[in-house]
Design a protein around this motif. Structure first.
Motif, PDB file in Angstrom:
ATOM      1  N   MET A   1      62.365 116.338 -22.295  1.00 50.79           N
ATOM      2  CA  MET A   1      63.733 116.543 -21.798  1.00 50.79           C
ATOM      3  C   MET A   1      63.696 117.294 -20.470  1.00 50.79           C
ATOM      4  SD  MET A   1      66.955 118.357 -23.728  1.00 50.79           S
ATOM      5  CE  MET A   1      66.239 120.000 -23.684  1.00 50.79           C
ATOM      6  N   LEU A   2      64.498 116.840 -19.531  1.00 54.50           N
ATOM      7  CA  LEU A   2      64.554 117.458 -18.207  1.00 54.50           C
ATOM      8  C   LEU A   2      65.207 118.839 -18.303  1.00 54.50           C
ATOM      9  CD1 LEU A   2      64.122 117.088 -15.146  1.00 54.50           C
ATOM     10  CD2 LEU A   2      66.399 116.050 -15.053  1.00 54.50           C
ATOM     11  N   THR A   3      64.477 119.870 -17.870  1.00 55.78           N
ATOM     12  CA  THR A   3      65.032 121.218 -17.888  1.00 55.78           C
ATOM     13  C   THR A   3      64.611 121.950 -16.628  1.00 55.78           C
ATOM     14  OG1 THR A   3      65.278 123.226 -19.227  1.00 55.78           O
ATOM     15  CG2 THR A   3      63.085 122.250 -19.123  1.00 55.78           C
ATOM     16  N   THR A   4      65.404 122.920 -16.215  1.00 54.35           N
ATOM     17  CA  THR A   4      65.123 123.691 -15.009  1.00 54.35           C
ATOM     18  C   THR A   4      65.373 125.166 -15.280  1.00 54.35           C
ATOM     19  OG1 THR A   4      67.381 123.630 -14.119  1.00 54.35           O
ATOM     20  CG2 THR A   4      65.956 121.752 -13.595  1.00 54.35           C
ATOM     21  N   ARG A   5      65.067 125.984 -14.293  1.00 52.95           N
ATOM     22  CA  ARG A   5      65.314 127.416 -14.394  1.00 52.95           C
ATOM     23  C   ARG A   5      66.783 127.705 -14.666  1.00 52.95           C
ATOM     24  NH1 ARG A   5      64.823 131.520  -9.380  1.00 52.95           N
ATOM     25  NH2 ARG A   5      65.337 129.555  -8.342  1.00 52.95           N
ATOM     26  N   PHE A   6      67.676 126.900 -14.102  1.00 57.54           N
ATOM     27  CA  PHE A   6      69.104 127.080 -14.340  1.00 57.54           C
ATOM     28  C   PHE A   6      69.427 126.951 -15.832  1.00 57.54           C
ATOM     29  CE2 PHE A   6      73.349 125.316 -14.945  1.00 57.54           C
ATOM     30  CZ  PHE A   6      74.123 126.268 -14.295  1.00 57.54           C
ATOM     31  N   CYS A   7      68.855 125.949 -16.494  1.00 52.51           N
ATOM     32  CA  CYS A   7      69.094 125.753 -17.919  1.00 52.51           C
ATOM     33  C   CYS A   7      68.667 126.987 -18.704  1.00 52.51           C
ATOM     34  CB  CYS A   7      68.325 124.538 -18.425  1.00 52.51           C
ATOM     35  SG  CYS A   7      68.751 122.969 -17.632  1.00 52.51           S
ATOM     36  N   GLU A   8      67.515 127.515 -18.367  1.00 57.25           N
ATOM     37  CA  GLU A   8      66.992 128.684 -19.076  1.00 57.25           C
ATOM     38  C   GLU A   8      67.874 129.911 -18.855  1.00 57.25           C
ATOM     39  OE1 GLU A   8      63.120 128.881 -17.441  1.00 57.25           O
ATOM     40  OE2 GLU A   8      62.432 127.038 -18.427  1.00 57.25           O
ATOM     41  N   MET A   9      68.333 130.113 -17.616  1.00 64.88           N
ATOM     42  CA  MET A   9      69.151 131.285 -17.300  1.00 64.88           C
ATOM     43  C   MET A   9      70.516 131.231 -17.949  1.00 64.88           C
ATOM     44  SD  MET A   9      68.425 132.212 -13.300  1.00 64.88           S
ATOM     45  CE  MET A   9      69.790 133.395 -13.331  1.00 64.88           C
ATOM     46  N   PHE A  10      71.116 130.049 -17.996  1.00 65.48           N
ATOM     47  CA  PHE A  10      72.496 129.935 -18.448  1.00 65.48           C
ATOM     48  C   PHE A  10      72.639 129.360 -19.867  1.00 65.48           C
ATOM     49  CE2 PHE A  10      72.742 130.489 -13.934  1.00 65.48           C
ATOM     50  CZ  PHE A  10      73.877 131.261 -13.745  1.00 65.48           C
ATOM     51  N   GLY A  11      71.510 129.107 -20.512  1.00 69.48           N
ATOM     52  CA  GLY A  11      71.535 128.740 -21.912  1.00 69.48           C
ATOM     53  C   GLY A  11      72.073 127.372 -22.234  1.00 69.48           C
ATOM     54  N   VAL A  12      71.840 126.399 -21.335  1.00 67.68           N
ATOM     55  CA  VAL A  12      72.313 125.038 -21.583  1.00 67.68           C
ATOM     56  C   VAL A  12      71.124 124.071 -21.660  1.00 67.68           C
ATOM     57  CG1 VAL A  12      74.577 125.404 -20.545  1.00 67.68           C
ATOM     58  CG2 VAL A  12      72.670 124.659 -19.095  1.00 67.68           C
ATOM     59  N   GLU A  13      71.360 122.915 -22.263  1.00 64.81           N
ATOM     60  CA  GLU A  13      70.291 121.930 -22.427  1.00 64.81           C
ATOM     61  C   GLU A  13      69.976 121.176 -21.139  1.00 64.81           C
ATOM     62  OE1 GLU A  13      70.582 119.376 -25.975  1.00 64.81           O
ATOM     63  OE2 GLU A  13      72.374 120.546 -26.460  1.00 64.81           O
ATOM     64  N   HIS A  14      71.025 120.850 -20.381  1.00 66.23           N
ATOM     65  CA  HIS A  14      70.853 119.951 -19.245  1.00 66.23           C
ATOM     66  C   HIS A  14      71.303 120.608 -17.939  1.00 66.23           C
ATOM     67  CE1 HIS A  14      70.156 117.012 -22.321  1.00 66.23           C
ATOM     68  NE2 HIS A  14      71.394 117.055 -22.756  1.00 66.23           N
ATOM     69  N   PRO A  15      70.655 120.287 -16.828  1.00 60.81           N
ATOM     70  CA  PRO A  15      71.010 120.877 -15.534  1.00 60.81           C
ATOM     71  C   PRO A  15      72.213 120.193 -14.891  1.00 60.81           C
ATOM     72  CG  PRO A  15      69.141 119.425 -15.230  1.00 60.81           C
ATOM     73  CD  PRO A  15      69.455 119.418 -16.710  1.00 60.81           C
ATOM     74  N   VAL A  16      73.300 120.181 -15.640  1.00 72.29           N
ATOM     75  CA  VAL A  16      74.530 119.507 -15.213  1.00 72.29           C
ATOM     76  C   VAL A  16      75.696 120.470 -15.413  1.00 72.29           C
ATOM     77  CG1 VAL A  16      76.110 117.577 -15.640  1.00 72.29           C
ATOM     78  CG2 VAL A  16      73.628 117.224 -15.808  1.00 72.29           C
ATOM     79  N   VAL A  17      76.553 120.562 -14.388  1.00 73.76           N
ATOM     80  CA  VAL A  17      77.677 121.486 -14.405  1.00 73.76           C
ATOM     81  C   VAL A  17      78.970 120.724 -14.155  1.00 73.76           C
ATOM     82  CG1 VAL A  17      78.736 123.474 -13.229  1.00 73.76           C
ATOM     83  CG2 VAL A  17      76.259 123.403 -13.575  1.00 73.76           C
ATOM     84  N   GLN A  18      80.011 121.092 -14.877  1.00 73.17           N
ATOM     85  CA  GLN A  18      81.375 120.634 -14.589  1.00 73.17           C
ATOM     86  C   GLN A  18      82.096 121.815 -13.957  1.00 73.17           C
ATOM     87  OE1 GLN A  18      84.104 121.502 -17.539  1.00 73.17           O
ATOM     88  NE2 GLN A  18      85.250 121.776 -15.633  1.00 73.17           N
ATOM     89  N   GLY A  19      82.269 121.758 -12.643  1.00 69.34           N
ATOM     90  CA  GLY A  19      82.885 122.872 -11.937  1.00 69.34           C
ATOM     91  C   GLY A  19      84.370 122.998 -12.242  1.00 69.34           C
ATOM     92  N   GLY A  20      84.927 124.139 -11.885  1.00 71.88           N
ATOM     93  CA  GLY A  20      86.354 124.365 -12.123  1.00 71.88           C
ATOM     94  C   GLY A  20      87.220 123.434 -11.291  1.00 71.88           C
ATOM     95  N   MET A  21      88.231 122.856 -11.915  1.00 76.17           N
ATOM     96  CA  MET A  21      89.173 121.976 -11.224  1.00 76.17           C
ATOM     97  C   MET A  21      90.590 122.375 -11.610  1.00 76.17           C
ATOM     98  SD  MET A  21      87.329 118.223 -11.557  1.00 76.17           S
ATOM     99  CE  MET A  21      86.757 118.436 -13.256  1.00 76.17           C
ATOM    100  N   GLN A  22      91.402 122.679 -10.603  1.00 76.90           N
ATOM    101  CA  GLN A  22      92.776 123.100 -10.880  1.00 76.90           C
ATOM    102  C   GLN A  22      93.542 122.030 -11.650  1.00 76.90           C
ATOM    103  OE1 GLN A  22      93.980 125.898 -10.720  1.00 76.90           O
ATOM    104  NE2 GLN A  22      96.161 125.932 -10.307  1.00 76.90           N
ATOM    105  N   TRP A  23      94.248 122.443 -12.696  1.00 79.92           N
ATOM    106  CA  TRP A  23      95.025 121.618 -13.612  1.00 79.92           C
ATOM    107  C   TRP A  23      94.152 120.778 -14.541  1.00 79.92           C
ATOM    108  CZ3 TRP A  23      98.840 124.411 -12.734  1.00 79.92           C
ATOM    109  CH2 TRP A  23      99.394 124.611 -11.466  1.00 79.92           C
ATOM    110  N   VAL A  24      92.837 120.743 -14.307  1.00 80.37           N
ATOM    111  CA  VAL A  24      91.961 119.863 -15.078  1.00 80.37           C
ATOM    112  C   VAL A  24      91.012 120.650 -15.989  1.00 80.37           C
ATOM    113  CG1 VAL A  24      90.257 117.994 -14.931  1.00 80.37           C
ATOM    114  CG2 VAL A  24      92.060 118.185 -13.193  1.00 80.37           C
ATOM    115  N   GLY A  25      90.565 121.818 -15.549  1.00 78.59           N
ATOM    116  CA  GLY A  25      89.606 122.602 -16.314  1.00 78.59           C
ATOM    117  C   GLY A  25      90.242 123.265 -17.522  1.00 78.59           C
TER     118      GLY A  25
END
Length: 325
Positions: A1-25
């Motif tokens: 499974m693809l993992t990076t330092r970001f995954c380890e630091m933030f406790g997620v499985e995948h190096p994918v982020v859904q950023g904040g979106m006004q009215w949508v998040g």
């Protein structure tokens, strides 16, 4: 499974982020992102009060027990929101990750860090990213010119901006702007990033709390179907091309000022687009990535496809590439 330092630091499985979106998040989308193994952000200012944000955080926790965060965007305003109260609501709710954007978040960092909250700050230039690391953020999200919303005023695309930033920073960097799939994820990793943030791609999913017509418009649109508004005001924003955004561009290019377009760009009008599906009710954000989007899948399918495609590219085509002499 693809993992990076970001995954380890933030406790997620995948190096994918859904950023904040006004009215949508909102909780429906963010919980789905978390359940898919990626990192999603509720948007604090989508909620009318700090108390409402606390309730939205609680609602999201009812849907998932996996990590998620809150976006706190700090922007100039005649009547600014109570940012300190929103910050306190985040801390007291036990949220462990915050995405900051807009103005310098330095005044908010001490309280966040004192309560074990990691801060991912969104930037649009090398100089701002370098400063963000210097003031102590835990990671940086760098927005290329392709992004929806505010791309800054330097007009530097991700292909140049991402390696320019990653070569200067030691904290993890998330690449944002133009990413929709595994091809983009692999490219971002090659440029030195630790993952990707996708906005428009997650906007066009089953769980995104916006009208179906908005999603269908993204699928139908191409990479040329956006407008850059507020350019003469040095506050550029990339939004969908529609009758309203084209009128705003025309008025400002003709020498108008913000007062001439204030009513056209009111947030309440943009909210109507998402809630009612009237695509010309106001301005609404979408990025150049819409030119790569061809369907309206579930969030889980977006994450699954992105990671699977990235794994396949790394193990297949790229691994098999050879330099011919």
């Amino acid at each position: 499974m693809l993992t990076t330092r970001f995954c380890e630091m933030f406790g997620v499985e995948h190096p994918v982020v859904q950023g904040g979106m006004q009215w949508v998040g909102r909780a429906e989308l963010v919980a789905a992102v978390a359940e898919a193994g990626a990192l999603g952000f509720l948007t604090a200012l989508t909620q009318p009060t700090p108390e409402a944000l606390v309730r939205e955080i609680e609602r999201c926790r009812e849907m998932t027990d996996k990590p998620f965060g809150v976006n706190l965007t700090i922007l100039p305003s005649i009547d600014p929101p109570p940012y300190d109260e929103y910050r306190r609501a985040i801390v007291e709710s036990g949220v462990r990750v915050v995405e900051t954007a807009g103005f310098n978040p330095e005044e908010h960092l001490p309280e966040f860090h004192a309560h074990g909250v990691q801060v991912l700050h969104k930037c649009t230039s090398v100089r701002h990213a370098v400063k963000a690391e210097r003031i102590g953020v835990d990671a940086v999200s760098i927005d290329g010119f392709e992004c929806a919303g505010h791309p800054g005023e330097d007009d530097v695309p991700g292909l140049v901006l991402i390696p320019a930033v990653t070569s200067r920073l030691s904290v993890p960097v998330i690449a944002s702007g133009g990413f929709t799939d595994g091809r983009g994820l692999v490219a971002a990793l090659a440029l030195g990033a630790e993952g990707v943030s996708m906005g428009t791609r997650f906007l066009c999913t089953v769980e995104a709390p916006v009208h179906r017509r908005v999603k269908e418009r993204i699928v139908a649109a191409g990479e040329l179907d956006t407008e850059l508004i507020f350019r003469p005001l040095r506050n550029t924003a990339r939004v969908a091309s529609n009758t309203v955004s084209r009128k705003v561009v025309g008025l400002l290019d003709a020498g108008g000022d913000f007062a001439d377009v204030r009513e056209l760009v009111a947030g309440a009008r943009g909210r109507r687009v998402f809630e009612e599906g009237d695509l010309d009710a106001g301005i609404w954000s979408t990025g150049l990535a819409q030119g790569l989007i061809e369907d309206i899948p579930t969030v889980r399918e977006v994450v699954r496809r992105t990671v699977a495609q990235a794994d396949a590219l790394i193990a297949g085509r790229l691994a098999g590439a050879r330099v011919r002499r």
